[in-house]
Design an enzyme around this catalytic site. Structure first.
Site, PDB file in Angstrom:
ATOM      1  N   TRP A 192     -20.435  28.276  36.287  1.00 22.52           N
ATOM      2  CA  TRP A 192     -20.426  28.908  35.081  1.00 22.52           C
ATOM      3  C   TRP A 192     -19.845  27.979  34.257  1.00 22.52           C
ATOM      4  CZ3 TRP A 192     -16.602  32.777  32.787  1.00 22.52           C
ATOM      5  CH2 TRP A 192     -17.287  33.508  31.327  1.00 22.52           C
ATOM      6  N   ASP A 273     -15.155  35.488  41.731  1.00 17.04           N
ATOM      7  CA  ASP A 273     -15.532  35.929  40.229  1.00 17.04           C
ATOM      8  C   ASP A 273     -16.811  37.034  41.005  1.00 17.04           C
ATOM      9  OD1 ASP A 273     -16.783  34.389  37.283  1.00 17.04           O
ATOM     10  OD2 ASP A 273     -16.717  36.244  38.046  1.00 17.04           O
ATOM     11  N   LYS A 309     -22.754  43.289  33.212  1.00 16.52           N
ATOM     12  CA  LYS A 309     -24.296  43.137  33.613  1.00 16.52           C
ATOM     13  C   LYS A 309     -24.443  44.339  34.302  1.00 16.52           C
ATOM     14  CE  LYS A 309     -23.655  38.637  32.740  1.00 16.52           C
ATOM     15  NZ  LYS A 309     -22.095  37.934  32.410  1.00 16.52           N
TER      16      LYS A 309
END
Lengths: 464, 444
Positions: A192, A273, A309
């Site tokens: 990311w 993560d 999300k």
């Protein structure tokens, strides 16, 4: 006096200003300005100093003059560019925010219900403790590890509410910088985009381990293991718990075991993560299996969580940093130090998102509804993934193997397109994506799969 | 670089060895049930337990006390006459509108926050007709309350400003030095509070700022100085402004009590507006924690007033680079409440009324406490209680006296003698007055 006034009344000439040395620019320009405001003549003003002062007024330049315009954020900047585009076929596959089939943002029903409950109960808005909402911290750790997990039972997890994934990663990075000075964080290549920024700003050195293999559009497992092995002992290894961002390529369960082996061997510290728990496979437990595997081996580890999300709480900034320690005492101490890092950053975290999560997870009816909504979201993504694949295969007669699209998991797909090809997607087809070839399937509707397939095929074959 | 890294590792090891107490090694050796399978000690063993935050820790200690007469005068959170937290009616109203608005969603807001919130916040502090705003010379970014605004501003200055020293008042809010230090700035103090007068040490302030290096950053409390409650007069502010401008110092305002101090939003913003009016540059950190009672929602804004619109736009782009790796983008809820209230005439008006009520209740507590001490004949001049302004009173009590008051009277306050007037009520004033009286007369 008239002479002074006439100099001041002319607009400072930028060219003239820049031609003067920095030395002169520092000379009491503000002093003169403030005195003039009062209509006074500076009492100290001798003819010599007056001329110095008048010159500096012409260079009344901002102290921030030398600051350059920063480039737009590569990910969030995509949405900004998309908004500015007026083309009717434009498609935003940039940021990973879930969209319905109608390409509308989606607020989960359980979230609306929780917010209404919160309105009715009329709770106050007092400061949360520095570590966040107690009920949220309990719920989030249990969700991640399972309520009956020994790390929870033995109180070995230090959990601190953080500002979604980013904020939780940043707190962990600050902890690493302070208590493991010189220790490196190993990040996947690619990862990311914001990971590097977080560690840079936290002044934590990082290096990359091989991850994505462009030849197979799959995992370079040997490269990954080799690079983790080669890193200095006691490094932190940043792992994506599930639904790797940007590639969508996850290790298999067998590969996870081998990754845990090499991390243990090198006394590295795993740093997960977890931004997509429940969102990747549709199952909260399945998506946490990598984290739980490591915890079950008695390893100490860090886990950053995000509810952006899976609960659609993007803008509420709700997440947590969890540190699994080998003892309850260590966990207590770690938690206290995380608090010490949070206090000078933002004092204490925002209450609203935390209460929503606590209400949803803490209420069996809402919790079950959430699981259903999550399955629906994950299901829609799986189905557009399939449809995109089918559309590409139907149009591409070369026999190229596009099956990697189906093997990838989560919100994103790594198309395998390079930067020039990605630019073509945007410039010619008005498909907005990140330059690394990542598309967000969450922003794709089944109605647009054909169009996207055309764009991908054109970009892949006609642009190099 | 290598040598430094090695030094750090040695230092860490040394700390590890220091931190290992007999207790720790016993834990390791005895493989107690609370430890993991691994026989090696925790990699976190060298982390000591941090003490509770001195300010927020007061509430922690208060919560543990079972005494029915306990009083929490620690953290600056408003309490009603009944001693209860308060959510403003206008806030509840705004929240209801937001939750019931089906057109709203929870998509990421921009890195700099909500645009209308930012514009309205700038107008609130700088004045709706501020030339700086009209000339587009102000960049405003939504941040996490006052703390977050200060931190983002400090990080920005540490990266882009040529002077890396910030001058803070002596004393100041306990979190200020930490915020600036962690951002990479070096912190110095300037004289502010005069214990002899319990007022402003104006001479000392002028001397210290006068001897600051040109360009240094100066932290100013816009109103209702925390912890002392001592504010400069308008004439003194003007002198401070002239001095700061003549030395090219960079003012950084902390505005956490606009409207809360005097009851008037405009009046409490005057010092900031005075500086902006002279055309110079400054930073302003705003908080809505107190004046809108939005403590836990973490709503605030950082405004940077620049010389030109072009500079402002470049500064904004760089602020985004500070924010993105810290928390990506700010939380939507609190800022939406603020924007809803500020943009609606009748809600805004309602807010000013509720704000005034809070300010006036505090002013009345000041008067009541002063009267109570007078009537007890408590030795000393207590007029500073009614001269000081805002949520806090710097009582002048020392840490021994404070400890005594906590132990004997269950009064919870910070050890610097600061009390939060917001935590007092007519009912509890006598108890506090008794405690102060006892602390002062028993020669503690």
């Amino acid at each position: 006096m008239a002479a002074i006034v006439s100099v001041v009344s002319s607009t400072p000439n930028a060219a003239a200003a820049s031609s003067l040395s920095k030395e002169k620019m520092k000379l009491g320009s503000c002093n003169f300005n403030s005195l003039l405001w009062q209509g006074k003549r500076p009492s100290f003003a001798t003819p010599k100093s007056l001329s110095k002062v008048t010159m500096s007024v012409a260079t009344n330049v901002s102290r921030f003059e030398s600051i350059t315009m920063a480039p737009p954020d590569p990910i969030l900047g995509v949405s900004e560019a998309f908004k500015a585009d007026t083309h009717e076929m434009k498609l935003n596959l940039g940021v990973g925010a879930y969209r319905t089939e109608d390409l509308q943002p989606y607020v989960l029903n359980v979230v609306k219900k929780a917010e209404n409950l919160m309105l009715e109960s009329g709770e106050n808005k007092e400061y949360l403790p520095i570590e966040g909402l107690v009920a949220f911290n309990k719920a989030t750790a249990e969700l991640l590890f399972g309520a009956d997990n020994s790390v929870i039972q033995q109180q070995r997890v230090a959990t601190v509410q953080g500002l979604s994934g980013t904020g939780s990663l940043r707190l962990a990075a600050a902890l690493i910088e302070r208590y493991f000075p010189g220790a490196k964080v190993l990040i996947s290549s690619p990862t990311w985009g914001n990971h590097k920024n977080i560690f840079n700003d936290a002044k934590v050195p990082w290096s990359e381990y091989r991850y994505y293999d462009p030849k197979t559009v799959g995992l370079d497992f040997d490269g990954m293991i080799s690079d983790i092995k080669a890193a200095p002992e006691g490094s932190f290894v940043l792992l994506h718990g599930c639904a790797h961002n940007p590639t969508g390529i996850d290790p298999t369960p067998e590969q996870w075991v081998k990754i845990a082996d090499v991390i243990e061997e090198k006394n590295h510290i795993p740093f997960f993560d977890v931004a997509y728990q429940g969102f990747a496979s549709g199952s909260l437990d399945e998506d946490a299996s990598s984290v739980r595997l490591f915890a079950s081996r008695g390893m100490e580890l860090l886990v950053a969580q995000s509810y952006s999300k899976n609960l659609g709480l993007y803008a509420e900034r709700i997440g947590a940093i969890n540190v699994v320690c080998s003892s309850a005492d260590a966990a207590t101490r770690v938690k206290s130090q995380l608090k010490r890092l949070a206090r000078p950053m933002y004092s204490n975290p925002p209450v609203h998102g935390a209460r929503i999560v606590a209400n949803v997870v803490g209420n069996p009816v809402l919790f079950n509804e959430w699981k259903e909504e999550m399955k629906m979201m994950a299901g829609r993504i799986k189905s557009v993934r399939q449809k995109l694949y089918d559309s590409i295969c139907a149009k591409d007669k070369t026999g190229k193997d596009w099956s990697y699209i189906l093997k990838q998991i989560g919100m994103f797909s790594f198309t395998g397109l390079n930067k020039a090809q990605s630019d073509n997607m945007t410039n010619k087809w008005h498909v907005y994506m990140t330059k690394d070839g990542r598309i967000s399937l969450a922003g794709l509707s089944s109605a647009k799969c054909e169009y996207l397939a055309d764009a991908i095929i054109d970009s892949f074959y006609n642009v190099s | 670089m290598e040598a430094r890294a090695a030094d750090r590792r040695i230092a860490t090891l040394a700390r590890h060895l220091e931190a290992s107490s007999l207790k720790d090694s016993h834990e390791i050796v005895s493989a107690s049930p609370t430890s993991s399978n691994s026989s090696s000690p925790s990699v976190f063993n060298h982390l000591a337990r941090a003490p509770e935050d001195p300010i927020l820790g007061v509430t922690v200690a208060f919560n543990k006390d079972p005494s029915p007469s306990k009083l929490n005068l620690g953290v600056g959170a408003y309490r009603t006459e009944e001693g209860k937290p308060l959510v403003l009616n206008v806030v509840r109203q705004a929240e209801k509108l937001l939750v019931n608005d089906s057109s709203r969603n929870k998509e990421y807001i921009p890195i700099v926050g909500l645009a209308d919130f930012n514009k309205l916040s700038a107008k609130l502090i700088l004045g709706a007709n501020s030339p700086a705003i009209q000339e587009n010379r102000v960049t405003t970014v939504q941040c996490l309350s006052g703390t977050g605004s200060l931190r983002v501003g400090a990080e920005f200055l540490a990266r882009h400003y040529h002077q890396r020293t910030v001058y803070i008042t002596q004393p100041t809010w306990g979190n200020h030095p930490k915020v600036f230090a962690l951002a990479g700035l070096s912190v110095k103090t300037y004289r502010y509070y005069d214990p002899a007068t319990r007022g402003l040490n104006f001479q000392g302030l002028l001397e210290d700022l006068g001897s600051a290096p040109s360009g240094a950053i100066v932290l100013l409390h816009a109103c209702a100085h925390n912890p002392t409650g001592v504010d400069p007069t308008p004439a003194q502010w003007e002198q401070i402004r002239q001095l700061i401008r003549s030395k090219g110092l960079l003012p950084f305002f902390d505005s956490a009590y606009q409207g809360f101090a005097s009851g008037s939003l405009d009046r409490d913003a005057e010092p900031v507006r005075m500086f902006v009016a002279d055309g110079g540059e400054c930073l302003v950190a705003q908080s809505y924690a107190k004046n809108m009672g939005l403590y836990g929602e973490r709503v605030g804004a950082l405004s940077i007033v620049c010389k030109t619109a072009d500079v402002a736009s470049r500064v904004e782009s760089q602020l985004k680079l500070v924010i993105r790796p810290m928390y990506s983008s700010p939380p939507i809820h609190g800022a939406s409440i603020v924007a809803t209230i500020l943009k609606d005439r009748s809600m805004y008006h309602q807010w000013t009324i509720e704000l005034k009520e809070m300010a006036e209740r505090i002013i009345s507590m000041r008067q009541q406490l002063f009267n109570a001490l007078k009537s007890r004949g408590t030795p000393g001049d207590w007029s500073h209680i009614i001269k000081q302004i805002g949520m806090f009173t710097f009582t002048g009590l020392n840490s021994k006296q404070v400890a005594f008051m906590t132990k004997e009277f269950h009064i919870y306050m910070t050890s610097d003698g600061r009390i939060s007037m917001a935590g007092l009520s007519s009912r509890t004033v006598p108890h506090l007055a008794d405690a102060i009286h006892a602390a002062v007369t028993r020669g503690v």
